[in-house]
Design an enzyme around this catalytic site. Structure first.
Site, short mmCIF file in Angstrom:
data_model
loop_
_atom_site.label_atom_id
_atom_site.label_comp_id
_atom_site.label_asym_id
_atom_site.label_seq_id
_atom_site.Cartn_x
_atom_site.Cartn_y
_atom_site.Cartn_z
N GLU A 174 0.25 -0.63 -4.72
CA GLU A 174 -0.86 0.31 -4.86
C GLU A 174 -0.27 1.70 -4.75
OE1 GLU A 174 -4.19 2.92 -3.17
OE2 GLU A 174 -2.16 2.57 -2.46
N GLU A 220 -4.73 4.09 -8.02
CA GLU A 220 -5.93 4.74 -7.49
C GLU A 220 -5.98 6.17 -7.98
OE1 GLU A 220 -6.54 5.09 -3.19
OE2 GLU A 220 -8.22 6.42 -3.61
N LYS A 231 -7.12 9.66 -7.53
CA LYS A 231 -7.58 10.44 -6.37
C LYS A 231 -8.39 11.65 -6.88
CE LYS A 231 -6.24 8.60 -2.44
NZ LYS A 231 -7.27 8.03 -1.59
N ASP A 288 -1.29 6.27 -5.51
CA ASP A 288 -2.35 7.28 -5.69
C ASP A 288 -1.89 8.33 -6.68
OD1 ASP A 288 -4.01 6.38 -3.28
OD2 ASP A 288 -2.04 6.75 -2.38
N ASP A 325 0.20 -2.14 4.36
CA ASP A 325 1.42 -1.34 4.56
C ASP A 325 2.62 -2.23 4.89
OD1 ASP A 325 -0.19 0.94 4.36
OD2 ASP A 325 -0.37 1.18 6.54
N HIS A 354 0.83 -1.21 0.00
CA HIS A 354 0.00 0.00 0.00
C HIS A 354 0.86 1.26 0.00
CE1 HIS A 354 -2.80 2.83 2.30
NE2 HIS A 354 -3.38 2.62 1.13
N ARG A 355 0.72 2.07 -1.04
CA ARG A 355 1.54 3.28 -1.25
C ARG A 355 3.03 2.90 -1.25
NH1 ARG A 355 -1.43 7.45 3.06
NH2 ARG A 355 -3.47 6.45 2.95
N HIS A 393 -0.55 11.02 -2.16
CA HIS A 393 -1.85 10.62 -1.64
C HIS A 393 -2.83 11.78 -1.49
CE1 HIS A 393 -4.85 9.57 1.45
NE2 HIS A 393 -4.81 8.37 0.88
#
Ligand code: G3P
Ligand code: CA
Length: 247
Positions: free
Chosen positions: A36, A109, A111, A38, A229, A9-10, A51
Site C-alpha cells: 500500500e 491511496e 491522498k 500514498d 506495518d 502498509h507504506r 503520506h
C-alpha cells in the site's frame, strides 16, 4: 478457513522508512502479497509517493508537497529520522517500473481528502495503464467523490472507499460510489459485518493491523486483505506464505 493476503502498509513501515523504495523492496523480500502507498501531486504535476500533505514529518525539508517541484522533492532525504540513508521520495512511475519485475499487488491511496489535486485521478490511471497494471491495482481514497470520479474514468480498475470513523451503511456508500472494496479502520469491523459485506460481493481490506491479537482476530473474521506495518509478523501468524493470488 480462507486466508487473507498481506499488504505492507507504506511499504514495511514497521522496520523501514515509510513510502520509500527500500520499504517496498523489503515487502517483496519478506513475502508480502502486496504493498500500500500514498500519492500526492508535486508542483509540476508529478505523482509522488508520500503520506502527508507536507514534507515536514518524513523528510529533512519543510512545506507543502504541492509547493515543491519534483526536482526539489528529489533533493530531500526520505530516510530522515531512521537508521537508513539515501532514500528519496519515489514517484509512482518509479514504483510501477520496479513492479514490472515482480508479481506484487498494489493499493494506491489517493491522498486527496485534504488538498483536492486537480487531475490526480487521471494521472494515476494513465500511469497504471502505461504499465499495464490494471489487474494488479486497487485504487482507494478517503475522498469518496474521488472514488466516483475514478469509476467514471476507469471502470475497469478496482476501487475502494476508505473510512476511519463509522459510517451508517458502508456497503450502501460503496454502492453509490461504484466501489467494490471497503477499506475501513479495522477497529470498526465485526465478524457479522465482514460476512454480510462479503456475501454482498464486497472485498474487505481493513487497515492498519499490527498487534498479534488484532491480526489473529482479522484472520478469524475472514477479511480478504490485511494491511499491516509488519507483514512478516502477519505471514508467520498465517503459518505459511500464500502463493500469489490476483484480486
Ligand atoms: O490505506 C489504508 C491506510 O493507509 C489509510 O490510512 O493514514 O495510513 O494513509 P493512512
Ligand atoms: Ca495510506
Amino acid at each position: 478457513m480462507k486466508q487473507p493476503l498481506i499488504f505492507a502498509h507504506r511499504g514495511v513501515k514497521g522496520t523501514h522508512p515509510e513510502n520509500t523504495m527500500i520499504a517496498f523492496r523489503e515487502a517483496e523480500r519478506v513475502g508480502a502479497h502486496g504493498i500500500e502507498l500514498d500519492v500526492h501531486l508535486s508542483k509540476d504535476g508529478e505523482v509522488v509517493i508520500i503520506h502527508d500533505e507536507t514534507v515536514d514529518r518524513t523528510t529533512n525539508g519543510s512545506g507543502l508537497v504541492c509547493e515543491h517541484t519534483l526536482q526539489e522533492l528529489k533533493q530531500l532525504d526520505a530516510s530522515f529520522g531512521s537508521s537508513f540513508v539515501g532514500e528519496t521520495i519515489p514517484t509512482l512511475h518509479e514504483v510501477l517500473e520496479w513492479m514490472q519485475g515482480n508479481m506484487l499487488l498494489l493499493n494506491i491511496e489517493l491522498k486527496n481528502d485534504v488538498i483536492r489535486y486537480i487531475e490526480l485521478e487521471q494521472k494515476v490511471i494513465d500511469l497504471v495503464r502505461e504499465y499495464r497494471m490494471e489487474k494488479r491495482v486497487v485504487l482507494s481514497s478517503f475522498n469518496h467523490d474521488s472514488v466516483a470520479i475514478l469509476e467514471a474514468l476507469a471502470p475497469d480498475i478496482e476501487r475502494a472507499i476508505l473510512y476511519h470513523y463509522p459510517i451508517a451503511e458502508p456497503t450502501a456508500e460503496a454502492k453509490i460510489r461504484k466501489a467494490s472494496g471497503l477499506h475501513p479502520n479495522f477497529e470498526l469491523l465485526t465478524k457479522e459485518f465482514v460476512q454480510k459485506a462479503q456475501e454482498e460481493g464486497y472485498v474487505l481490506r481493513p487497515y492498519t493491523i499490527n498487534e498479534p491479537e488484532d491480526l489473529t482476530r482479522m484472520i478469524e473474521y475472514g477479511v480478504d486483505v490485511i494491511i499491516t506495518d509488519w507483514p512478516e509478523r502477519a505471514l508467520s501468524l498465517l503459518n505459511k506464505k500464500k502463493p500469489f493470488n490476483s484480486f
